[in-house]
Scaffold this motif. Structure first.
Motif, PDB file in Angstrom:
ATOM      1  N   ASP A  39     -65.407 -29.061   0.906  1.00  0.00           N
ATOM      2  CA  ASP A  39     -66.839 -29.218   1.171  1.00  0.00           C
ATOM      3  C   ASP A  39     -67.607 -27.914   0.989  1.00  0.00           C
ATOM      4  O   ASP A  39     -68.812 -27.874   1.208  1.00  0.00           O
ATOM      5  N   GLY A  40     -66.901 -26.833   0.609  1.00  0.00           N
ATOM      6  CA  GLY A  40     -67.571 -25.582   0.284  1.00  0.00           C
ATOM      7  C   GLY A  40     -67.414 -24.466   1.293  1.00  0.00           C
ATOM      8  O   GLY A  40     -67.958 -23.381   1.098  1.00  0.00           O
ATOM      9  N   SER A  41     -66.681 -24.700   2.373  1.00  0.00           N
ATOM     10  CA  SER A  41     -66.484 -23.643   3.372  1.00  0.00           C
ATOM     11  C   SER A  41     -65.484 -22.613   2.873  1.00  0.00           C
ATOM     12  O   SER A  41     -64.509 -22.953   2.201  1.00  0.00           O
ATOM     13  N   THR A  42     -65.731 -21.355   3.228  1.00  0.00           N
ATOM     14  CA  THR A  42     -64.770 -20.300   2.930  1.00  0.00           C
ATOM     15  C   THR A  42     -63.722 -20.280   4.036  1.00  0.00           C
ATOM     16  O   THR A  42     -63.908 -20.891   5.096  1.00  0.00           O
ATOM     17  N   ALA A  43     -62.655 -19.537   3.805  1.00  0.00           N
ATOM     18  CA  ALA A  43     -61.611 -19.418   4.829  1.00  0.00           C
ATOM     19  C   ALA A  43     -62.194 -18.846   6.117  1.00  0.00           C
ATOM     20  O   ALA A  43     -61.883 -19.314   7.217  1.00  0.00           O
ATOM     21  N   GLU A  44     -63.055 -17.864   5.980  1.00  0.00           N
ATOM     22  CA  GLU A  44     -63.670 -17.248   7.156  1.00  0.00           C
ATOM     23  C   GLU A  44     -64.545 -18.249   7.915  1.00  0.00           C
ATOM     24  O   GLU A  44     -64.543 -18.282   9.143  1.00  0.00           O
TER      25      GLU A  44
END
Length: 110
Positions: A39-44
């Protein structure tokens, strides 16, 4: 479909357990992390959203997903299909309409 097995220090996945597989020693599922990443979230951002996760574990999951995208996507699609079948079976056995009204009526009867 071939078996899907991941083994990292704290990320272990097998075909029969992937649905219930947790990342590290948390209650966050592998599918949750992959879905957030897709969905576009980064690992952070995923670690911010799920503070019990370890950043290194999230990177391991993302790395595995990027190396085996088609296998994981096929697994996730199968999981969605299985969930839909289960949902339909449950709804055919237990009428979901007016659940709130039935629960309130049961509560007031006590």
């Amino acid at each position: 479909m071939p078996n899907l097995i991941v083994v990292f220090p704290s990320v272990k996945v097998s075909p029969s357990l992937m649905m219930r597989s947790r990342v590290g020693n948390t209650r966050v599922t592998l599918a949750t992390v992959i879905s957030a990443f897709r969905d576009g979230s980064t690992a952070e951002e995923i670690v911010q959203q799920y503070p019990s996760l370890n950043l290194a574990d999230v990177y391991c999951v993302i790395g595995y997903y990027l190396r085996r995208t088609s296998e994981v996507d096929a697994y996730l699609q199968k999981r969605r299909n299985d969930a839909e079948v289960s949902r339909n079976q449950n709804e055919s056995r237990f009428d979901p309409s007016d659940v709130r009204a039935r629960l309130l009526a049961r509560r007031s009867a006590k």
